[in-house]
Write a protein that holds these residues in place. Structure first.
Motif, PDB file in Angstrom:
ATOM      1  N   LEU A 276      51.230  17.241  52.992  1.00 12.59           N
ATOM      2  CA  LEU A 276      52.598  16.888  53.368  1.00 12.59           C
ATOM      3  C   LEU A 276      52.729  15.403  53.689  1.00 12.59           C
ATOM      4  N   TYR A 277      53.768  14.815  53.159  1.00 15.59           N
ATOM      5  CA  TYR A 277      54.170  13.469  53.555  1.00 15.59           C
ATOM      6  C   TYR A 277      55.633  13.292  53.172  1.00 15.59           C
ATOM      7  N   VAL A 299      60.914  15.210  51.967  1.00 14.13           N
ATOM      8  CA  VAL A 299      61.029  15.410  53.406  1.00 14.13           C
ATOM      9  C   VAL A 299      59.997  16.447  53.865  1.00 14.13           C
ATOM     10  N   HIS A 300      59.769  16.486  55.166  1.00 11.94           N
ATOM     11  CA  HIS A 300      58.915  17.522  55.744  1.00 11.94           C
ATOM     12  C   HIS A 300      59.568  18.879  55.480  1.00 11.94           C
ATOM     13  N   ILE A 302      60.069  21.400  57.195  1.00 10.22           N
ATOM     14  CA  ILE A 302      60.823  22.041  58.270  1.00 10.22           C
ATOM     15  C   ILE A 302      62.231  22.332  57.769  1.00 10.22           C
ATOM     16  N   ALA A 303      62.686  23.541  57.967  1.00  9.05           N
ATOM     17  CA  ALA A 303      64.040  23.992  57.580  1.00  9.05           C
ATOM     18  C   ALA A 303      64.206  24.180  56.081  1.00  9.05           C
ATOM     19  N   GLY A 304      63.170  23.927  55.291  1.00 15.86           N
ATOM     20  CA  GLY A 304      63.226  24.236  53.866  1.00 15.86           C
ATOM     21  C   GLY A 304      64.317  23.507  53.100  1.00 15.86           C
ATOM     22  N   GLN A 305      64.531  22.225  53.413  1.00 17.20           N
ATOM     23  CA  GLN A 305      65.644  21.497  52.803  1.00 17.20           C
ATOM     24  C   GLN A 305      65.264  20.681  51.573  1.00 17.20           C
ATOM     25  N   GLY A 306      63.991  20.653  51.190  1.00 16.93           N
ATOM     26  CA  GLY A 306      63.564  19.787  50.088  1.00 16.93           C
ATOM     27  C   GLY A 306      64.293  20.033  48.793  1.00 16.93           C
ATOM     28  N   LEU A 307      64.272  21.272  48.289  1.00 20.71           N
ATOM     29  CA  LEU A 307      64.955  21.576  47.036  1.00 20.71           C
ATOM     30  C   LEU A 307      66.458  21.426  47.187  1.00 20.71           C
ATOM     31  N   ASN A 308      67.000  21.786  48.341  1.00 20.52           N
ATOM     32  CA  ASN A 308      68.441  21.676  48.534  1.00 20.52           C
ATOM     33  C   ASN A 308      68.925  20.230  48.435  1.00 20.52           C
ATOM     34  N   MET A 351      64.191  15.429  60.063  1.00 24.81           N
ATOM     35  CA  MET A 351      63.031  16.305  59.921  1.00 24.81           C
ATOM     36  C   MET A 351      61.765  15.625  60.456  1.00 24.81           C
ATOM     37  N   ASP A 352      61.660  14.325  60.240  1.00 23.88           N
ATOM     38  CA  ASP A 352      60.507  13.583  60.746  1.00 23.88           C
ATOM     39  C   ASP A 352      60.486  13.605  62.275  1.00 23.88           C
ATOM     40  N   ALA A 353      61.642  13.392  62.882  1.00 24.65           N
ATOM     41  CA  ALA A 353      61.714  13.397  64.349  1.00 24.65           C
ATOM     42  C   ALA A 353      61.385  14.773  64.913  1.00 24.65           C
TER      43      ALA A 353
END
Length: 393
Positions: A276-277, A299-300, A302-308, A351-353
């Motif tokens: 992960l990065y 993005v990280h 968390i919350a599964g937002q990458g594909l979105n 997400m980073d925070a």
């Protein structure tokens, strides 16, 4: 002989393939090129990988002709729990619970099997007007007047080329667009489990000192009526140990973090390992070039937002380029960057925070964040804003 298309999309993954289909549905002539052979990517067996699709992204998938072609039913996410804890201990009683009924009748989104998306993409592309070349290598030359693409012995011209090739995008590198990377020194172990108790369409984000553990509800099968996808984030070294464990030992580690929430666990499918990065491109366009999805940002999970985020890039570029007389004009590309880059940067920083805030075991910080979760739980308007953001609205 040179063939003419209007827009070339390089990369036929979920973002690039969806964008190509949606552009073609609006009457644009599209070339889609990928270095991989798409058909073998249709994994015949359940493999445990899944995407979280936000409610706001469903219209794009419907316009692209994908949603109704999904061969395995998506699982709606009706509720989301956010908890904080430590391995071997029960989660803190100060948690955050989101109920979709607080903002309407529609679910927050859906968990869709990765193989289901690939099968739908291949079926839709086979019936569309999109010119597909895969496996193939595209050689792209861009200039102010247009784009030239060579694919083997074939030659095409276009007004715009879209880089949807992922985080190592050759087109981005060719354009000299710099990238900033934020290392997490974390790796995600991804797999699915069959479990005794029903998940009731509830997604869980359980924060732990080494990284979050996500439990995503999936549609059951005859063999496994209750199934969930697990995204187990740990330090790089510990993730490799988890990946190599026997099934019983790995499931014991999951149980130590979840307690009896899902009851008895069994493995389903295989395991996957993802370092992960976070990363972001300094700009989203160059002459006759637009970056979308992982070519522009990461993005990280968390919350599964990458594909979105990638699908929202595609939707924004679709709205700007599809009706344009010249889809590769600098005015179109500037408007695209102005619309998407601030939103994506805000998500990346958020997400980073979150990861940095929750990936610590320092007692005062743990107390402060648990109190923060409890405070948000008691503020309906703020909760509603979080819920709408999760839906992509």
């Amino acid at each position: 002989m040179t063939q003419t298309c209007e827009i070339a999309v390089i990369g036929a993954g979920p973002v690039g393939g969806t964008l190509a289909l949606a552009l073609a549905a609006r009457g644009r002539k599209v070339l889609l090129v990928d270095t991989a052979d798409l058909k073998p990517m249709e994994h015949p067996d359940f493999d445990g990988r899944a995407y979280a699709i936000a409610q706001g992204c469903r219209p794009l998938l419907q316009e692209a002709g994908l949603w109704d072609r999904l061969p395995f039913a998506p699982c709606p996410i009706k509720d989301i729990d956010v908890t904080d804890g430590k391995p071997g201990r029960a989660p803190s009683p100060l948690k955050l619970h989101f109920d979709h009924r607080a903002v309407g009748d529609e679910p927050f989104g859906w968990i869709v099997e990765a193989r289901s998306v690939r099968v739908a993409l291949n079926a839709a592309l086979a019936e569309s007007e999109v010119i597909v070349r895969a496996p193939a290598q595209a050689r792209v030359t861009r200039h102010e007047e247009g784009v030239e693409i060579s694919v083997g012995e074939e030659h095409f011209t276009a007004r715009l080329v879209v880089a949807a090739e992922g985080r190592q995008s050759p087109l981005r590198q060719q354009a000299g667009i710099s990238v900033t990377r934020l290392p997490y020194h974390q790796t995600a172990v991804v797999f699915a489990v069959a479990h005794e108790k029903p998940h009731d369409n509830v997604a869980l984000e359980h924060f732990l000192p080494a990284g979050p553990l996500a439990v995503l509800p999936m549609t059951g099968t005859d063999e496994h009526p209750n199934v969930s996808a697990i995204v187990f984030t740990e330090s790089d070294a510990n993730a490799k140990l988890l990946y190599g464990m026997e099934d019983a030992a790995l499931l014991a580690q999951v149980h130590a973090r979840l307690g009896n929430r899902l009851g008895a666990l069994r493995p389903a499918g295989r395991r996957w390992l993802y370092p992960l990065y976070a990363m972001y491109a300094s700009r989203y366009y160059d002459t006759r070039l637009a970056l979308v999805g992982d070519a522009a940002h990461g993005v990280h999970p968390i919350a599964g937002q990458g594909l979105n985020l990638g699908l929202r890039d595609a939707a924004a570029l679709l709205e700007l380029a599809a009706p344009a007389q010249d889809p590769g004009a600098s005015s179109v590309l500037r408007a695209y960057q102005a619309k998407q880059r601030p939103v994506n940067m805000a998500m990346l920083l958020g997400m980073d925070a979150l990861d940095r805030l929750f990936s610590t075991n320092f007692p005062p910080v743990r107390l402060a964040r648990d109190l923060g979760l409890a405070a948000v739980e008691r503020l309906p308007r703020l909760k509603q804003r979080f819920m709408l953001a999760a839906m992509g609205r």
